[in-house]
Motif scaffolding. Sequence first.
Motif, PDB file in Angstrom:
ATOM      1  N   ASP A   1      -0.732 -25.916 -11.361  1.00 11.25           N
ATOM      2  CA  ASP A   1      -1.193 -27.262 -11.691  1.00 11.25           C
ATOM      3  C   ASP A   1      -1.625 -27.958 -10.403  1.00 11.25           C
ATOM      4  OD1 ASP A   1      -1.786 -29.642 -12.861  1.00 11.25           O
ATOM      5  OD2 ASP A   1       0.174 -29.955 -13.776  1.00 11.25           O
TER       6      ASP A   1
ATOM      7  N   GLN B   1       2.562 -29.231  -9.616  1.00  8.85           N
ATOM      8  CA  GLN B   1       1.721 -30.115  -8.813  1.00  8.85           C
ATOM      9  C   GLN B   1       2.531 -30.752  -7.678  1.00  8.85           C
ATOM     10  OE1 GLN B   1      -0.295 -32.916 -11.260  1.00  8.85           O
ATOM     11  NE2 GLN B   1      -1.584 -33.662  -9.620  1.00  8.85           N
TER      12      GLN B   1
ATOM     13  N   SER C   1      -3.302 -30.556 -18.004  1.00  8.64           N
ATOM     14  CA  SER C   1      -1.903 -30.248 -17.689  1.00  8.64           C
ATOM     15  C   SER C   1      -1.113 -29.955 -18.955  1.00  8.64           C
ATOM     16  CB  SER C   1      -1.230 -31.400 -16.949  1.00  8.64           C
ATOM     17  OG  SER C   1      -1.779 -31.552 -15.675  1.00  8.64           O
TER      18      SER C   1
HETATM   19 MG   LIG Z   1      -2.383 -33.311 -14.566  1.00  7.20          MG
END
Ligand SMILES: [Mg+2]
Lengths: 279, 381
Positions: free
Chosen positions: B175, B99, B60
């Motif tokens: 992500d 995410q 990330s």
């Molecule tokens: Mg991550």
Amino acid sequence: MNTGKRSKFLFSTICFGMAFLYIPIFLLIVYSFNASKIVPVWGGFSTRWYGVLFESEEIWASVALSLKIASVNACFATLLGTLAGLALVRFGSFKGRTLFSGMISAPLVMPEVITGLSLLLLFITLKEFIGWPDSRGFNTITIAHITFSMAYVAVIIQSRLAGMAQDLEEAAEDLGARPFRILTDITLPLLAPGMVAGWLLAFTLSLDDLIIASFVSGPGAVTLPMLIYSRVKLGLRPDINALATIIILAVAIGVLLAAWIMFRQQKQRELELKMSEES
Amino acid sequence: MSAIQNYEDRPWMDPEAEPFIKIQSVSKLFGDFVAVDSVDLEIYKGELFCLLGGSGCGKSTLLRMLAGFEMPSSGSIMIDGANMTDVPPYERPVNMMFQSYALFPHMTVEKNVAYGLKRDGIAADEIGKRVEEMLSMVELTQFRKRKPHQLSGGQQQRVALARSLIKQPKVLLLDEPLGALDKRLREQTQYELMALQDQLGITFVVVTHDQEEAMTLSTRIAVMDLGRFQQIGTPTEIYEFPNSRLVAKFIGNANMFEGRVTENSPDHVTVESHDPECQFYIDHGMSIQKGSKVWIALRPEKINISKEPPANGNANVIKGMVHDIGYLGGTSTYRVQIGDGRIVEITSPNQVRPKDGTPPIDWDQEVYLSWHASSSVVLNK
Ligand SMILES: [Mg+2]
Ligand SMILES: Nc1ncnc2c1ncn2[C@@H]1O[C@H](COP(=O)(O)OP(=O)(O)O)[C@@H](O)[C@H]1O
């Protein structure tokens, strides 16, 4: 049965708690309708003290002053408290952050007499050196109230910001929003409920305050709590009971109004959901 | 390899191709902690590139450096020929799908999707048209007036996708795009994502910890560990030719044997292992020292299981005892105990229907495990 016993126990607990909370208030309301001038002696039903109250210019002046201080205080405290909260949560770990964060919450734990005393000293010193404030009253009380209520607002804003995912702001930045745009488009709208709560809290704190106001007030500036206190000091008075009853009524209306607005918003949201499902 | 090559689907093999994203010795430190450790990476236009690795390996962080949310501690990032290292996120030609989706909770679906275009100061009717198109592409037209909290997880995911695609970025960063969806929806969405990428021709960089997802989606995968790349390659390369035990174990299952190189000639290599006692014969040469310590990785599906010993010699065969059988319908998984008590896993297709319901290989049966001379992978780290 066991459950029967328990519910009886619960019921009596609730009754006792409620009685403890509301009997004094109830008594106050009852005595405000007492025709007799001597409070604990019942002399029949009357509304004469309400009449006395409405004719008293002194009381109206103090109500107006209190409301004025409370609203100006609430606005400034919200502004400054929001800025402080933003600085503490969103600008990472700048130098002296821990110190700043500790210092901003100090007024929350400081005894009010000390806050009041130190502010009084500050105003006196200021007058000595720069000639301002030339007289104590609205200005000084408002400034004093802002200093402690902005700490409460900062705490509310901090906790709301901490709960608000930072990736919302990053998403806006990713989509082309510059820092100021992010503040106006994302951060502030999402903080609005916290700011409203902070404003209301600051407003109430100011309306409530007797001690700090007594310290920093000057001749001629009497807030409502100061007025009530000074009168009752000389003995219970039926007109003050009437005044208290009116305040209770105002608070009750406020609470009911808030509940009603919340209920309406809930309904509105449900309606929206239903409509969007149908379309 | 033939002389005529079509590089269209494999730009990374084309010596002439210019990389679209160029990451040069980029590091990221948080205090003393090295989250990304001097990585180099070239990604080509139109790729669907996956950064794969366990939690906390720095994937990330690398993605966030591409988006501009983190500044590299050192190194440089080029996108489409322009140096992006110090460019703030709002000026980069890339967009990111978060995410958590990071949908603006106080805006409707429509406003969320339009946000990027509004910030670019595009005319209102043009915005309306493009939002309309985008919403119909992700099949959200009838939800346009809803707030994010009135949508299901899958719908929110599509809003997030639409919002990050509307500015037609040069690169889309994702992500863990499917991380919050349930298994069935995740599989379906994988294919939708691939179709969308193909249709738009935008370069995708996807972060995931799910190796199956990475295998299905990507043109190439970079396997990350402790802030470094362990291996970069196509899904097939990474699965069939892992370069280390870590990669072999991370991608799929692998049975691992330790041994020493006993013979090293240009056309074959032999490795001897002592627990279990076994000879590995590999039918190609490799640059490796005779006598050096190596590991052999064998994929479960590349091992044959049989009751009779195989005909050809005594290399590439181990004797064992069936410890456990997992019948999955199409395939069965056998767990076979060998020599010293170790368990070897074998998956084998159930091609023949057993006559009276009893399987051909049963519990506690003595079996021979064998494999082709090209099936074992020799690893030296
Ligand atoms: Mg991550
Ligand atoms: N802002 C930060 N400050 C300190 N440490 C961080 C920060 N962001 C990430 N890290 C650390 O860097 C490592 C890699 O994080 P990340 O890239 O998010 O991992 P993942 O591969 O799971 O996405 C983790 O150990 C994490 O704790």
